[in-house]
Design a protein around this motif. Structure first.
Motif, PDB file in Angstrom:
ATOM      1  N   GLY A  67       1.223  -1.597  -0.019  1.00  0.00           N
ATOM      2  CA  GLY A  67      -0.009  -0.234   0.012  1.00  0.00           C
ATOM      3  C   GLY A  67       0.793   1.306  -0.352  1.00  0.00           C
ATOM      4  O   GLY A  67       0.251   2.785  -0.171  1.00  0.00           O
ATOM      5  N   ALA A  68       1.957   1.136   0.208  1.00  0.00           N
ATOM      6  CA  ALA A  68       2.879   2.163   0.494  1.00  0.00           C
ATOM      7  C   ALA A  68       3.556   2.506  -1.420  1.00  0.00           C
ATOM      8  O   ALA A  68       4.015   3.975  -1.521  1.00  0.00           O
ATOM      9  N   VAL A  69       3.515   2.085  -2.142  1.00  0.00           N
ATOM     10  CA  VAL A  69       3.435   2.319  -3.644  1.00  0.00           C
ATOM     11  C   VAL A  69       2.346   2.816  -3.868  1.00  0.00           C
ATOM     12  O   VAL A  69       1.441   2.673  -4.364  1.00  0.00           O
ATOM     13  N   ARG A  70       1.822   4.499  -4.555  1.00  0.00           N
ATOM     14  CA  ARG A  70       1.992   4.733  -5.559  1.00  0.00           C
ATOM     15  C   ARG A  70       1.475   4.952  -6.475  1.00  0.00           C
ATOM     16  O   ARG A  70       2.540   4.023  -7.290  1.00  0.00           O
ATOM     17  N   GLU A  71       0.442   4.824  -7.433  1.00  0.00           N
ATOM     18  CA  GLU A  71       0.318   4.649  -8.738  1.00  0.00           C
ATOM     19  C   GLU A  71      -0.159   5.954  -9.915  1.00  0.00           C
ATOM     20  O   GLU A  71      -0.145   6.825  -9.242  1.00  0.00           O
ATOM     21  N   VAL A  72       1.484   5.684 -10.707  1.00  0.00           N
ATOM     22  CA  VAL A  72       1.240   6.930 -11.436  1.00  0.00           C
ATOM     23  C   VAL A  72       0.646   7.157 -12.840  1.00  0.00           C
ATOM     24  O   VAL A  72       1.582   6.103 -13.633  1.00  0.00           O
ATOM     25  N   PRO A  73      -0.230   7.401 -13.448  1.00  0.00           N
ATOM     26  CA  PRO A  73      -0.938   7.160 -14.503  1.00  0.00           C
ATOM     27  C   PRO A  73       0.054   7.676 -15.696  1.00  0.00           C
ATOM     28  O   PRO A  73       0.742   8.799 -15.378  1.00  0.00           O
ATOM     29  N   LEU A  74      -0.077   7.265 -16.491  1.00  0.00           N
ATOM     30  CA  LEU A  74       1.140   6.841 -17.408  1.00  0.00           C
ATOM     31  C   LEU A  74       0.806   8.052 -17.980  1.00  0.00           C
ATOM     32  O   LEU A  74      -0.379   7.962 -18.843  1.00  0.00           O
ATOM     33  N   THR A  75       1.727   9.118 -18.875  1.00  0.00           N
ATOM     34  CA  THR A  75       1.715  10.276 -19.608  1.00  0.00           C
ATOM     35  C   THR A  75       2.795   9.897 -20.334  1.00  0.00           C
ATOM     36  O   THR A  75       4.464   9.975 -19.795  1.00  0.00           O
ATOM     37  N   ARG A  76       2.422  11.216 -21.730  1.00  0.00           N
ATOM     38  CA  ARG A  76       3.761  10.931 -22.397  1.00  0.00           C
ATOM     39  C   ARG A  76       4.485  12.420 -21.861  1.00  0.00           C
ATOM     40  O   ARG A  76       3.896  13.615 -20.992  1.00  0.00           O
ATOM     41  N   ASP A  77       6.155  12.135 -22.207  1.00  0.00           N
ATOM     42  CA  ASP A  77       7.527  13.180 -21.091  1.00  0.00           C
ATOM     43  C   ASP A  77       6.913  13.060 -19.476  1.00  0.00           C
ATOM     44  O   ASP A  77       8.040  13.586 -19.148  1.00  0.00           O
ATOM     45  N   LEU A  78       6.482  12.360 -18.515  1.00  0.00           N
ATOM     46  CA  LEU A  78       6.521  11.634 -17.757  1.00  0.00           C
ATOM     47  C   LEU A  78       8.037  10.800 -17.909  1.00  0.00           C
ATOM     48  O   LEU A  78       8.353  10.096 -18.380  1.00  0.00           O
ATOM     49  N   VAL A  79       8.413  11.352 -16.702  1.00  0.00           N
ATOM     50  CA  VAL A  79      10.137  11.589 -16.537  1.00  0.00           C
ATOM     51  C   VAL A  79      10.511  10.242 -15.341  1.00  0.00           C
ATOM     52  O   VAL A  79      10.478  10.553 -14.062  1.00  0.00           O
ATOM     53  N   VAL A  80      10.971   9.123 -15.958  1.00  0.00           N
ATOM     54  CA  VAL A  80      10.914   7.855 -15.085  1.00  0.00           C
ATOM     55  C   VAL A  80      12.423   7.115 -15.564  1.00  0.00           C
ATOM     56  O   VAL A  80      13.031   7.646 -16.200  1.00  0.00           O
ATOM     57  N   GLU A  81      12.724   6.339 -13.862  1.00  0.00           N
ATOM     58  CA  GLU A  81      13.542   5.338 -13.668  1.00  0.00           C
ATOM     59  C   GLU A  81      13.317   4.259 -13.348  1.00  0.00           C
ATOM     60  O   GLU A  81      13.157   4.101 -12.820  1.00  0.00           O
ATOM     61  N   ASP A  82      13.774   3.237 -13.827  1.00  0.00           N
ATOM     62  CA  ASP A  82      13.608   1.960 -14.131  1.00  0.00           C
ATOM     63  C   ASP A  82      14.425   1.566 -12.531  1.00  0.00           C
ATOM     64  O   ASP A  82      15.204   2.486 -11.900  1.00  0.00           O
ATOM     65  N   ALA A  83      13.444   0.682 -11.744  1.00  0.00           N
ATOM     66  CA  ALA A  83      13.495   0.457 -10.481  1.00  0.00           C
ATOM     67  C   ALA A  83      14.958  -0.095 -10.180  1.00  0.00           C
ATOM     68  O   ALA A  83      15.689   0.517  -9.007  1.00  0.00           O
ATOM     69  N   GLU A  84      16.127  -0.529 -11.418  1.00  0.00           N
ATOM     70  CA  GLU A  84      16.631  -0.910 -10.557  1.00  0.00           C
ATOM     71  C   GLU A  84      18.238   0.192 -10.920  1.00  0.00           C
ATOM     72  O   GLU A  84      19.389  -0.022 -10.897  1.00  0.00           O
ATOM     73  N   GLU A  85      17.497   1.201 -11.516  1.00  0.00           N
ATOM     74  CA  GLU A  85      17.806   2.610 -11.807  1.00  0.00           C
ATOM     75  C   GLU A  85      19.670   2.358 -13.244  1.00  0.00           C
ATOM     76  O   GLU A  85      20.882   2.710 -12.383  1.00  0.00           O
ATOM     77  N   THR A  86      19.193   1.339 -13.828  1.00  0.00           N
ATOM     78  CA  THR A  86      20.056   1.407 -14.921  1.00  0.00           C
ATOM     79  C   THR A  86      19.456   2.455 -16.839  1.00  0.00           C
ATOM     80  O   THR A  86      20.605   2.343 -17.370  1.00  0.00           O
ATOM     81  N   PHE A  87      18.023   3.308 -16.411  1.00  0.00           N
ATOM     82  CA  PHE A  87      17.831   4.377 -17.356  1.00  0.00           C
ATOM     83  C   PHE A  87      16.830   4.735 -17.164  1.00  0.00           C
ATOM     84  O   PHE A  87      16.321   4.628 -16.181  1.00  0.00           O
ATOM     85  N   CYS A  88      17.214   6.124 -17.224  1.00  0.00           N
ATOM     86  CA  CYS A  88      15.881   7.156 -17.281  1.00  0.00           C
ATOM     87  C   CYS A  88      15.960   7.937 -18.341  1.00  0.00           C
ATOM     88  O   CYS A  88      16.464   8.202 -19.136  1.00  0.00           O
ATOM     89  N   GLY A  89      14.273   7.978 -18.146  1.00  0.00           N
ATOM     90  CA  GLY A  89      13.967   8.508 -20.156  1.00  0.00           C
ATOM     91  C   GLY A  89      12.625   9.491 -19.347  1.00  0.00           C
ATOM     92  O   GLY A  89      11.900   9.058 -17.874  1.00  0.00           O
ATOM     93  N   ALA A  90      12.230   9.625 -20.321  1.00  0.00           N
ATOM     94  CA  ALA A  90      10.649  10.266 -20.688  1.00  0.00           C
ATOM     95  C   ALA A  90       9.561   9.370 -21.241  1.00  0.00           C
ATOM     96  O   ALA A  90      10.161   8.355 -22.063  1.00  0.00           O
ATOM     97  N   VAL A  91       8.228   8.959 -20.623  1.00  0.00           N
ATOM     98  CA  VAL A  91       7.607   8.173 -21.253  1.00  0.00           C
ATOM     99  C   VAL A  91       7.358   8.766 -23.032  1.00  0.00           C
ATOM    100  O   VAL A  91       6.652   9.894 -22.839  1.00  0.00           O
ATOM    101  N   VAL A  92       7.601   8.090 -23.709  1.00  0.00           N
ATOM    102  CA  VAL A  92       6.825   8.048 -25.411  1.00  0.00           C
ATOM    103  C   VAL A  92       6.136   7.484 -25.533  1.00  0.00           C
ATOM    104  O   VAL A  92       4.773   7.862 -26.881  1.00  0.00           O
ATOM    105  N   SER A  93       5.433   5.890 -24.871  1.00  0.00           N
ATOM    106  CA  SER A  93       4.581   5.293 -25.930  1.00  0.00           C
ATOM    107  C   SER A  93       4.481   4.548 -25.096  1.00  0.00           C
ATOM    108  O   SER A  93       5.090   3.910 -23.599  1.00  0.00           O
ATOM    109  N   TRP A  94       3.377   2.899 -24.874  1.00  0.00           N
ATOM    110  CA  TRP A  94       3.053   2.374 -23.735  1.00  0.00           C
ATOM    111  C   TRP A  94       1.978   1.710 -24.769  1.00  0.00           C
ATOM    112  O   TRP A  94       0.838   1.972 -25.368  1.00  0.00           O
TER     113      TRP A  94
END
Length: 279
Positions: free
Chosen positions: A24-51
């Motif tokens: 319950g501590a992990v928030r849900e974030v809706p996908l939107t274009r240009d949302l900047v995220v990082e994968d949980a293993e911290e190997t890649f950071c970028g903006a959402v372009v599609s899903w």
């Protein structure tokens, strides 16, 4: 199939030594274009372009793209664990092509450019057409295929690339020290781009789970690769039938490995975009 240590498709981001947040501590974030995220293993950071329903594509500041599986706590948003969720699409949601780009309804094919993309064989061409066909028709880019790479130098010479007449080439098994890499090095230039994927054959660029198999089998040296794959998988069919089965399993770019996705996108950008010299 991704190499050991880099397989983020069969890897469970919730496994291993990383401590999970409380339920319950992990928030849900809706996908939107240009949302900047990082994968949980911290190997890649970028903006959402599609899903799509299973994956998300991120693009970093250098224009590199990677595809990640959606999953619980699989990403970091502003440094905190988050679960990315698909938004509820309204009636005006823009339709997407198989490549993930915005589809252009009722678009007529553009008059073909002089620039071209060449791939090694008919299977490569069919796969590119299935995923990027809409985009290529909108851009007016024709895709043709070679019968192997040995004749590439003479093809490039006959094509006479130059400003406004670029040639992009996709090569199978383009790895350092290979015959393919040596031939590619002979023809690269300002108006010729040769890129490749590491797979023996384009069949391997289709993600195993899309085909319904655990992994692509290893084929012993000296055994024809396609025949060896069909035999190892226990498929009672000819290689042509096997390819129809594989191609039929591909619906969108999410069914392909990133090593192929990035290279095809790079070629399309090369033959359609402006050159640094303005051509």
């Amino acid at each position: 199939m991704a190499s050991k240590g880099t397989d983020r498709y069969g890897h469970d981001v919730l496994a291993g030594g990383r401590r999970l947040p409380r339920k319950g501590a992990v928030r849900e974030v809706p996908l939107t274009r240009d949302l900047v995220v990082e994968d949980a293993e911290e190997t890649f950071c970028g903006a959402v372009v599609s899903w799509d329903k299973a994956t998300v594509t991120l693009e970093d500041r250098h224009g590199r793209r990677r595809v990640f599986d959606l999953g619980p706590a699989a990403f970091l948003v502003e440094g905190e664990p988050a679960t990315l969720v698909r938004p509820v699409l309204g009636p005006r949601g823009a339709p997407r092509s198989a490549s993930g780009s915005v589809a252009v309804p009722d678009a007529r094919a553009r008059v073909a450019r002089e620039s071209r993309i060449y791939v090694e064989g008919a299977h490569d061409a069919e796969l590119v057409e299935k995923v990027w066909g809409h985009d290529l028709r909108v851009e007016g880019v024709a895709v043709e295929f070679l019968e192997g790479i040995d004749d590439l130098p003479s093809l490039v010479a006959d094509f006479s690339p130059g400003p406004g007449r670029r040639l992009g080439v996709l090569v199978d098994h383009l790895v350092p020290g290979s015959k393919e890499s040596r031939i590619a090095g002979r023809v690269r230039g300002d108006h010729v781009l040769v890129v490749g994927h590491p797979y023996v054959d384009v069949w391997q660029a289709v993600r195993p789970r899309a085909v319904g198999i655990r992994e692509w089998p290893d084929v012993p040296h000296g055994v024809p690769w396609k025949e060896g794959v069909v035999r190892a998988l226990g498929w009672r069919m000819r290689t042509g039938e096997a390819w129809r089965r594989i191609l039929g399993s591909v619906r969108t770019y999410a069914d392909l490995e990133p090593a192929l996705l990035g290279r095809v996108e790079e070629l399309i950008d090369f033959v359609t975009g402006p050159h640094p010299d303005g051509s």
